[in-house]
Design a protein around this motif. Structure first.
Motif, PDB file in Angstrom:
ATOM      1  N   ALA A   1     -38.108 -55.639  -3.278  1.00 28.80           N
ATOM      2  CA  ALA A   1     -38.431 -54.588  -4.248  1.00 28.80           C
ATOM      3  C   ALA A   1     -37.598 -54.708  -5.520  1.00 28.80           C
ATOM      4  N   SER A   2     -36.544 -55.512  -5.488  1.00 24.04           N
ATOM      5  CA  SER A   2     -35.690 -55.659  -6.669  1.00 24.04           C
ATOM      6  C   SER A   2     -35.849 -57.019  -7.341  1.00 24.04           C
ATOM      7  N   VAL A   3     -36.818 -57.830  -6.864  1.00 27.27           N
ATOM      8  CA  VAL A   3     -37.041 -59.150  -7.471  1.00 27.27           C
ATOM      9  C   VAL A   3     -37.568 -58.968  -8.897  1.00 27.27           C
TER      10      VAL A   3
ATOM     11  N   ALA B   1     -52.169 -46.108  -2.084  1.00 25.24           N
ATOM     12  CA  ALA B   1     -51.433 -47.123  -1.322  1.00 25.24           C
ATOM     13  C   ALA B   1     -50.307 -46.433  -0.572  1.00 25.24           C
ATOM     14  N   GLU B   2     -50.238 -46.675   0.726  1.00 20.19           N
ATOM     15  CA  GLU B   2     -49.189 -46.065   1.548  1.00 20.19           C
ATOM     16  C   GLU B   2     -48.182 -47.137   1.938  1.00 20.19           C
ATOM     17  N   LEU B   3     -46.935 -46.930   1.568  1.00 22.64           N
ATOM     18  CA  LEU B   3     -45.875 -47.908   1.792  1.00 22.64           C
ATOM     19  C   LEU B   3     -44.754 -47.275   2.593  1.00 22.64           C
ATOM     20  N   ASP B   4     -43.919 -48.110   3.215  1.00 23.00           N
ATOM     21  CA  ASP B   4     -42.869 -47.550   4.072  1.00 23.00           C
ATOM     22  C   ASP B   4     -41.483 -47.576   3.440  1.00 23.00           C
ATOM     23  N   THR B   5     -41.381 -48.003   2.179  1.00 18.70           N
ATOM     24  CA  THR B   5     -40.084 -47.945   1.495  1.00 18.70           C
ATOM     25  C   THR B   5     -40.267 -47.360   0.103  1.00 18.70           C
ATOM     26  N   GLY B   6     -39.284 -46.558  -0.300  1.00 15.24           N
ATOM     27  CA  GLY B   6     -39.332 -45.974  -1.635  1.00 15.24           C
ATOM     28  C   GLY B   6     -39.244 -47.018  -2.721  1.00 15.24           C
ATOM     29  N   GLY B   7     -38.487 -48.087  -2.466  1.00 19.08           N
ATOM     30  CA  GLY B   7     -38.338 -49.147  -3.453  1.00 19.08           C
ATOM     31  C   GLY B   7     -39.670 -49.822  -3.752  1.00 19.08           C
TER      32      GLY B   7
ATOM     33  N   SER C   1     -43.191 -38.253  11.358  1.00 18.97           N
ATOM     34  CA  SER C   1     -43.779 -37.395  12.393  1.00 18.97           C
ATOM     35  C   SER C   1     -44.438 -38.282  13.429  1.00 18.97           C
ATOM     36  N   GLY C   2     -44.473 -37.799  14.666  1.00 20.16           N
ATOM     37  CA  GLY C   2     -45.128 -38.551  15.731  1.00 20.16           C
ATOM     38  C   GLY C   2     -44.493 -39.903  15.947  1.00 20.16           C
ATOM     39  N   VAL C   3     -45.338 -40.952  15.895  1.00 23.92           N
ATOM     40  CA  VAL C   3     -44.837 -42.311  16.152  1.00 23.92           C
ATOM     41  C   VAL C   3     -44.129 -42.890  14.930  1.00 23.92           C
ATOM     42  N   ARG C   4     -44.255 -42.248  13.775  1.00 23.75           N
ATOM     43  CA  ARG C   4     -43.598 -42.742  12.569  1.00 23.75           C
ATOM     44  C   ARG C   4     -42.135 -42.318  12.567  1.00 23.75           C
ATOM     45  N   ARG C   5     -41.271 -43.303  12.576  1.00 21.31           N
ATOM     46  CA  ARG C   5     -39.842 -43.009  12.660  1.00 21.31           C
ATOM     47  C   ARG C   5     -39.224 -42.665  11.309  1.00 21.31           C
ATOM     48  N   GLY C   6     -39.852 -43.112  10.249  1.00 24.13           N
ATOM     49  CA  GLY C   6     -39.294 -42.853   8.919  1.00 24.13           C
ATOM     50  C   GLY C   6     -40.353 -42.317   7.989  1.00 24.13           C
ATOM     51  N   PRO C   7     -39.962 -41.890   6.814  1.00 21.75           N
ATOM     52  CA  PRO C   7     -40.923 -41.354   5.849  1.00 21.75           C
ATOM     53  C   PRO C   7     -41.822 -42.451   5.293  1.00 21.75           C
ATOM     54  N   ARG C   8     -42.993 -42.051   4.803  1.00 23.98           N
ATOM     55  CA  ARG C   8     -43.909 -42.960   4.134  1.00 23.98           C
ATOM     56  C   ARG C   8     -44.058 -42.508   2.686  1.00 23.98           C
ATOM     57  N   TYR C   9     -44.439 -43.438   1.838  1.00 21.97           N
ATOM     58  CA  TYR C   9     -44.538 -43.150   0.403  1.00 21.97           C
ATOM     59  C   TYR C   9     -45.950 -43.495  -0.065  1.00 21.97           C
ATOM     60  N   SER C  10     -46.630 -42.500  -0.588  1.00 21.76           N
ATOM     61  CA  SER C  10     -48.010 -42.680  -1.024  1.00 21.76           C
ATOM     62  C   SER C  10     -48.085 -42.709  -2.552  1.00 21.76           C
ATOM     63  N   VAL C  11     -48.635 -43.805  -3.068  1.00 22.81           N
ATOM     64  CA  VAL C  11     -48.851 -43.959  -4.507  1.00 22.81           C
ATOM     65  C   VAL C  11     -50.344 -43.750  -4.762  1.00 22.81           C
ATOM     66  N   ARG C  12     -50.678 -42.737  -5.569  1.00 23.95           N
ATOM     67  CA  ARG C  12     -52.083 -42.394  -5.806  1.00 23.95           C
ATOM     68  C   ARG C  12     -52.435 -42.484  -7.278  1.00 23.95           C
ATOM     69  N   ALA C  13     -53.571 -43.100  -7.530  1.00 22.49           N
ATOM     70  CA  ALA C  13     -54.127 -43.154  -8.891  1.00 22.49           C
ATOM     71  C   ALA C  13     -55.407 -42.340  -8.885  1.00 22.49           C
ATOM     72  N   ILE C  14     -55.343 -41.141  -9.467  1.00 18.41           N
ATOM     73  CA  ILE C  14     -56.516 -40.257  -9.509  1.00 18.41           C
ATOM     74  C   ILE C  14     -57.214 -40.423 -10.851  1.00 18.41           C
ATOM     75  N   GLN C  15     -56.543 -40.055 -11.923  1.00 19.63           N
ATOM     76  CA  GLN C  15     -57.054 -40.328 -13.265  1.00 19.63           C
ATOM     77  C   GLN C  15     -56.902 -41.831 -13.528  1.00 19.63           C
ATOM     78  N   GLY C  16     -58.017 -42.486 -13.744  1.00 18.07           N
ATOM     79  CA  GLY C  16     -57.959 -43.935 -13.961  1.00 18.07           C
ATOM     80  C   GLY C  16     -58.030 -44.726 -12.676  1.00 18.07           C
ATOM     81  N   GLY C  17     -58.348 -44.051 -11.548  1.00 12.60           N
ATOM     82  CA  GLY C  17     -58.417 -44.759 -10.277  1.00 12.60           C
ATOM     83  C   GLY C  17     -59.501 -45.810 -10.243  1.00 12.60           C
ATOM     84  N   GLU C  18     -60.685 -45.473 -10.798  1.00  7.71           N
ATOM     85  CA  GLU C  18     -61.777 -46.446 -10.798  1.00  7.71           C
ATOM     86  C   GLU C  18     -61.442 -47.643 -11.675  1.00  7.71           C
ATOM     87  N   GLN C  19     -60.830 -47.382 -12.818  1.00  6.48           N
ATOM     88  CA  GLN C  19     -60.418 -48.480 -13.696  1.00  6.48           C
ATOM     89  C   GLN C  19     -59.437 -49.399 -12.986  1.00  6.48           C
ATOM     90  N   LEU C  20     -58.469 -48.804 -12.281  1.00  2.81           N
ATOM     91  CA  LEU C  20     -57.485 -49.602 -11.542  1.00  2.81           C
ATOM     92  C   LEU C  20     -58.160 -50.409 -10.437  1.00  2.81           C
TER      93      LEU C  20
END
Length: 327
Positions: free
Chosen positions: A12-14, A47-53, A78-97
């Motif tokens: 994530a820092s490359v 996009a759902e990722l498992d690290t904030g970086g 929660s449940g089987v997930r041991r750590g938090p997840r991070y969701s990146v969402r593109a709503i405005q401009g999602g189709e363009q992306l």
């Protein structure tokens, strides 16, 4: 820190300056970690990722490359997930992306693989594809018997694209289906180490290689210890068997034992756990291992012949059942 998380933190820092490399990485992160939703007739990219970086890196690249703002949501463990997840969402401009990253075609239909511009890109683009895929759905296990670098793929087409990208920079990988899920796997230790360096996780490679060496040394020591133990057990069994047969040979021959054979036999009986080499050193004058072994063999052969002539049990009759040669 687990190896997988360590790799992702380093990736994530490359620093990547070239736009095509960034586009390839974004395309891979969205393809392997993303999904499409229709909300009010509009395409939303998530996009759902498992690290904030990784999430922050994806948002930065999307903003720089496509000038599209995204939202970042943190999903608590929660449940089987041991750590938090991070969701990146593109709503405005999602189709363009979605169009610009190859998630959908010109008719708004989902694309299952990677866009041609990424697949046919440079070697640096191919490496970026792997970096993005690993940040999204990669894992690295501890070195050992089942060591692997693995990426979970959303489709067989995405898996084939990943295999092709690895082939572009000379790394052989395999794709396979496990319980209905496509996975791309590398199990060769040298290939894993090389790929970690290519993706930009050089520090993690050093840690992984060190653990790999320790595991190999430990395994080698264990193999040698087991080998030595097996040899000692075989030597001990052979010495016990020889002592029992020599004792019976002395009984059969009585006073008719030649002096040089009697001396060898007595040494065997007086030193039941000693090796043949040690028996030779105890002889006066010292004998070689082969010489002392030859005298004991002649003693046993002489006694067995006498026993056969007399019709009495031979030297092997004195052996316990577990030490006798199978018939």
């Amino acid at each position: 820190m687990a190896l997988t998380q360590k790799v992702k933190a380093e990736l994530a820092s490359v620093v990547t300056q070239h736009p095509s490399v960034r586009r390839a990485e974004v395309a891979a992160m969205l393809r392997f970690g993303g999904s499409l939703h229709l909300v009010g007739g509009r395409i939303v990219v998530e996009a759902e990722l498992d690290t904030g970086g990784a999430a922050r890196r994806l948002r930065t690249f999307i903003a720089d490359l496509y000038d599209i703002d995204t939202d970042l949501l943190v999903i608590n463990a929660s449940g089987v997930r041991r750590g938090p997840r991070y969701s990146v969402r593109a709503i405005q401009g999602g189709e363009q992306l979605a169009r610009m990253t190859g998630l959908v075609d010109q008719r708004r239909r989902p694309v299952r693989g990677l866009p041609p511009i990424v697949v046919g890109g440079s070697v640096a683009d191919a490496v970026a594809v792997w970096r993005g895929a690993f940040l999204a759905r990669g894992s690295l296990t501890e070195p050992g018997r089942s060591m692997s670098l693995e990426i979970t793929c959303p489709s067989s087409e995405a898996a084939l694209a990943l295999v092709g990208a690895a082939r572009r920079f000379g790394t052989a990988v395999k794709s396979r289906e496990v319980r209905g899920v496509e996975r791309v796997v590398i199990r060769d230790g040298d290939a894993i180490a090389e790929l970690l360096t290519r993706m930009g996780a050089a520090e993690t490679r050093v840690v992984w290689e060190e653990r790999r060496r320790r595991r190999e040394v430990r395994a080698s020591v264990n193999r040698l210890a087991n080998f030595d133990d097996a040899n000692l057990r075989r030597s001990a069994r052979a010495a016990v068997a020889a002592s029992a047969r020599v004792e019976r040979a002395m009984e059969i021959l009585g006073d008719d034992v030649p002096d040089h054979l009697r001396e060898a036999g007595n040494l065997r009986l007086q030193n039941r756990q000693a090796s043949l080499e040690e028996l030779g050193q105890l002889h006066d004058p010292p004998l070689t291992k082969d010489a002392i072994a030859g005298r004991i063999r002649r003693l046993l052969a002489t006694a067995d012949k006498v026993a056969e002539d007399r019709g009495i049990p031979a030297t092997e009759a004195s052996l316990p059942a577990d030490l006798r040669e199978p018939e």
